[in-house]
Design a protein around this motif. Structure first.
Motif, PDB file in Angstrom:
ATOM      1  N   GLN A  15      32.302  25.338  -0.071  1.00 35.21           N
ATOM      2  CA  GLN A  15      33.318  24.729   0.782  1.00 35.21           C
ATOM      3  C   GLN A  15      32.615  23.690   1.642  1.00 35.21           C
ATOM      4  O   GLN A  15      31.701  24.032   2.394  1.00 35.21           O
ATOM      5  CB  GLN A  15      33.951  25.812   1.654  1.00 35.21           C
ATOM      6  CG  GLN A  15      34.889  25.270   2.710  1.00 35.21           C
ATOM      7  CD  GLN A  15      35.160  26.278   3.813  1.00 35.21           C
ATOM      8  OE1 GLN A  15      34.574  27.354   3.829  1.00 35.21           O
ATOM      9  NE2 GLN A  15      36.020  25.914   4.731  1.00 35.21           N
ATOM     10  N   VAL A  25      32.281  21.699   4.735  1.00 36.20           N
ATOM     11  CA  VAL A  25      32.828  21.881   6.083  1.00 36.20           C
ATOM     12  C   VAL A  25      32.729  20.581   6.876  1.00 36.20           C
ATOM     13  O   VAL A  25      33.689  20.129   7.480  1.00 36.20           O
ATOM     14  CB  VAL A  25      32.105  23.031   6.813  1.00 36.20           C
ATOM     15  CG1 VAL A  25      32.580  23.121   8.249  1.00 36.20           C
ATOM     16  CG2 VAL A  25      32.337  24.339   6.087  1.00 36.20           C
ATOM     17  N   ARG A  74      25.794  24.459  15.624  1.00 34.18           N
ATOM     18  CA  ARG A  74      24.641  25.193  15.083  1.00 34.18           C
ATOM     19  C   ARG A  74      23.614  24.246  14.471  1.00 34.18           C
ATOM     20  O   ARG A  74      22.414  24.495  14.539  1.00 34.18           O
ATOM     21  CB  ARG A  74      25.105  26.215  14.045  1.00 34.18           C
ATOM     22  CG  ARG A  74      25.762  27.452  14.665  1.00 34.18           C
ATOM     23  CD  ARG A  74      25.853  28.579  13.656  1.00 34.18           C
ATOM     24  NE  ARG A  74      26.750  28.266  12.559  1.00 34.18           N
ATOM     25  CZ  ARG A  74      28.056  28.527  12.558  1.00 34.18           C
ATOM     26  NH1 ARG A  74      28.602  29.117  13.609  1.00 34.18           N
ATOM     27  NH2 ARG A  74      28.801  28.215  11.524  1.00 34.18           N
TER      28      ARG A  74
END
Ligand code: ATP
Ligand code: MG
Lengths: 271, 357
Positions: free
Chosen positions: B86, B88, B117
């Motif tokens: 996926q 992101v 992050r």
């Protein structure tokens, strides 16, 4: 019945309630033993209070030949083995558990083995240990250590892996090195849980100790019980059993107190 | 919850700090700039000569000083449980100069925390690079402080110990500390405690120094976490929905606390939130991440992009929240970033093609 979530009972009530079943047990025993001795004065299976008292006297006074007090000699021998065995097992479990809990590579490497080992009844390992190490002291210690280490390790792995990743990251952003993160962030906050797990291993540790002592030893609580078993000396076996229970409870309470003293923060849950 | 008096005091202090900053010729945190499209942010901000020459977004002419934070062509993906990946974050470009308070908003699950992050270094980008002050980000480090929504405090340490945790790690070996404890306690340790108490006073928690975090309310815990991060004097303070779990009153008080710390300490802040009003109120630059965009041919895009990058209307007063400019910006962000039925084609917002790299 009262609701499950109730206010805690006052301490005095709790102590009193706890004493009731014990008192009932003692009274029932006394009545049964009295009854049996009425029917057969030579009965050895349920010694009377007086016989028990004599047995207790026998094991707490110096033996005529060796000058040793059985109970103390046996207690010391057993506790030393227990301490060494549990010390080794706990040490091993903490090192292995914390490392595998933290580093995913190590976890992938060791967790299947540890999980499988935890499923093996340690008493099945007893012959193996005896064959490899002989029947002397070291084999008893190893049996205890091997007996408690696997479950303790998986407990500690869970605890260490359960420390939120955010806290580890936070440690790094405050300038900690990896070893400082382990020593100052992870280990201290799982210590209360480790102590709780250790408390739960006291029972199993005694099992392995008594089993090993029953098979081969010159002293020890388990050794004595199995020796006097041959003479059906229930009046000695019973005080020994009660004494083992007292020692176990004392160890448990001791660890609990130690945990409260060392980690006062663990008791401050919620508001 | 913060009474009016306290609020006014804080606002005055912020204004003062802003004036001081303006005197120093630095960017004042107060800048009532017109809302502008992504790409011309810096330009509109402070008359940067870079605009005139059509420099890329965020480009500055500070004599080669690298931006405090830079993301170049950053894309990130996660493995799907059903196999495959996926995407992101899709080609994120970001330049954050010093002393900027950048708020990041976007629909739930668009990748705000992921971007944070990557900036923090707790994850590495799949593609592209993240640099802090010109150095590639590889690991969480001291120059980037962090306040999470939860779990920022160590449960086994008191409030004060939590705050001075980082100071205590500094320089001294444990053995050295133990051997010289009588001296150490009166010198180093005492200084650390004094400093810790000073930081606790700024977040008004000095009375609770010896409690454990679990004994504090959620708002108090976040204040401790802020002090714990600020005491390390990080170059960037990262925050991921730090006030997400708090009630509105506590929230507003903490917003003022953090704006004040920003104005006084001259740090750069990267603030992730899902609350638009909060984002526009605390930040002086607003970054909107969104997965709701289309390619120029109308096919829907994959992964989140920066769909809007604008200056926030700034004022020293919480009254700004009622101003029409403030409300218009919020309406616009709602439409451009949060409305799945309003999908912008990439050419209308994406200027990253013009960026270097
Ligand atoms: N470790 C992971 N593994 C797999 N997928 C992940 C992981 N972390 C995040 N994701 C996915 O990445 C996407 C972005 O997640 P992220 O947490 O960055 O969103 P967010 O913008 O912070 O959302 P929120 O506002 O709800 O906090 C989500 O679809 C999420 O499912
Ligand atoms: Mg998030």
């Amino acid at each position: 019945m009262s609701r499950i979530v109730g206010s805690p009972l006052p301490r005095s009530t709790r102590l009193l309630l706890g004493a009731v079943p014990i008192a009932i047990l003692v009274i029932v025993y006394g009545a049964l033993s009295y009854q049996r001795h009425l029917e057969n004065p030579m009965d050895r299976l349920m010694p009377t209070v007086e016989q028990l008292w004599r047995g207790l006297g026998e094991i707490t006074t110096a033996d005529r030949r060796s000058g040793e007090v059985w109970l103390w000699v046996d207690t010391r021998a057993s506790l030393v083995r227990l301490a060494k065995g549990m010390g080794a097992g706990v040490g091993l479990a903490i090192v292995l558990g914390v490392l595998t809990g933290i580093f995913s590579t190590l976890r992938a490497l060791f967790l299947p083995l540890v999980t499988a080992l935890a499923k093996v009844p340690p008493l099945a390992l007893l012959p193996i240990v005896f064959i490899f190490l002989g029947v002397d002291e070291s084999s008893k210690i190893v049996l205890i250590a091997l007996g408690i280490a696997p479950t303790l390790t998986s407990d500690i792995v869970l605890a260490a892996a359960g420390v939120p990743r955010e806290m580890v990251v936070k440690g790094y952003t405050l300038g900690a090195t990896t070893s400082e993160v382990v020593a100052k962030v992870i280990l201290p906050q799982i210590m209360p849980r480790i102590l709780d797990s250790i408390r739960l291993t006291i029972g199993p540790a005694w099992i392995f100790l008594i089993a090993a002592e029953a098979i081969s030893a010159e002293s020890g609580l388990g050794y004595r019980i199995y020796v006097v078993q041959r003479q059906l000396a229930m009046n000695i076996i019973l005080p020994y059993v009660v004494w083992i229970a007292i020692l176990g409870v004392a160890m448990d309470l001791g660890l609990q107190a130690l945990s409260r003293w060392l980690y006062p923060w663990a008791a401050t849950k919620g508001h | 919850m913060a009474d009016e008096d306290a609020k006014r005091r804080i606002e005055e202090r912020i204004a003062e700090a802003a004036r001081a900053a303006a005197r120093d010729g630095k960017r004042a945190p107060i800048a009532v700039d017109p809302v502008v499209r992504a790409g011309s942010v810096e330009a509109a901000g402070d008359g940067d000569p870079a605009t005139a020459t059509g420099a890329p977004p965020g480009a500055r002419s500070d004599g080669g000083v690298p931006p405090i934070l830079e993301c170049t062509h950053v894309s990130h993906r996660y493995p799907r449980q059903t196999g495959g990946f996926q995407l992101v974050l899709n080609d994120i470009h970001l330049r954050v100069p010093q002393r900027e308070f950048i708020s990041v908003v976007g629909p739930s699950g668009c990748g705000k925390s992921t971007l944070l992050r990557l900036v923090l270094g707790s994850e590495l980008p799949w593609q592209g690079s993240v640099t802090a002050s010109g150095v590639a980000v590889d690991h969480p480090r001291r120059d980037r402080g962090i306040v999470f929504q939860r779990y920022s405090l160590f449960p086994h340490l008191t409030v004060l110990q939590n705050v001075i945790f980082g100071l205590e790690l500094d320089g001294t070996w444990l053995l050295q500390k133990w051997l010289t404890w009588p001296i150490y306690r009166r010198t180093h340790y005492r200084r650390q405690v004094e400093q810790g108490m000073a930081y606790l006073r700024t977040v008004k928690l000095d009375e609770h120094a010896n409690k454990y975090p679990q004994q504090l309310s959620g708002g108090m815990q976040q204040r401790v976490a802020i002090a714990q991060a600020l005491i390390m004097k990080p170059r960037i303070l990262l925050m991921d929905e730090p006030f997400g779990a708090l009630d509105p009153g506590t929230r507003e008080a903490l917003q003022l606390t953090i704006v004040e710390a920003f104005a006084e300490q001259g740090i750069t802040v990267f603030f992730v939130t899902h609350d638009l009003e909060e984002a526009v109120f605390v930040g002086n630059r607003l970054l909107v991440l969104s997965q709701f965009w289309t390619h120029d041919d109308g096919s829907s895009g994959e992964g989140a992009k920066v769909v809007l990058d604008v200056r926030c209307p700034k004022s020293t007063s919480v009254d700004v929240k009622a101003s029409s400019e403030f409300q218009e910006l919020i309406q616009r962000v709602r439409r451009d970033g949060f409305d799945p039925n309003h999908q912008q084609p990439v050419r209308t917002f994406d200027l990253s093609a013009a960026a270097p790299g």
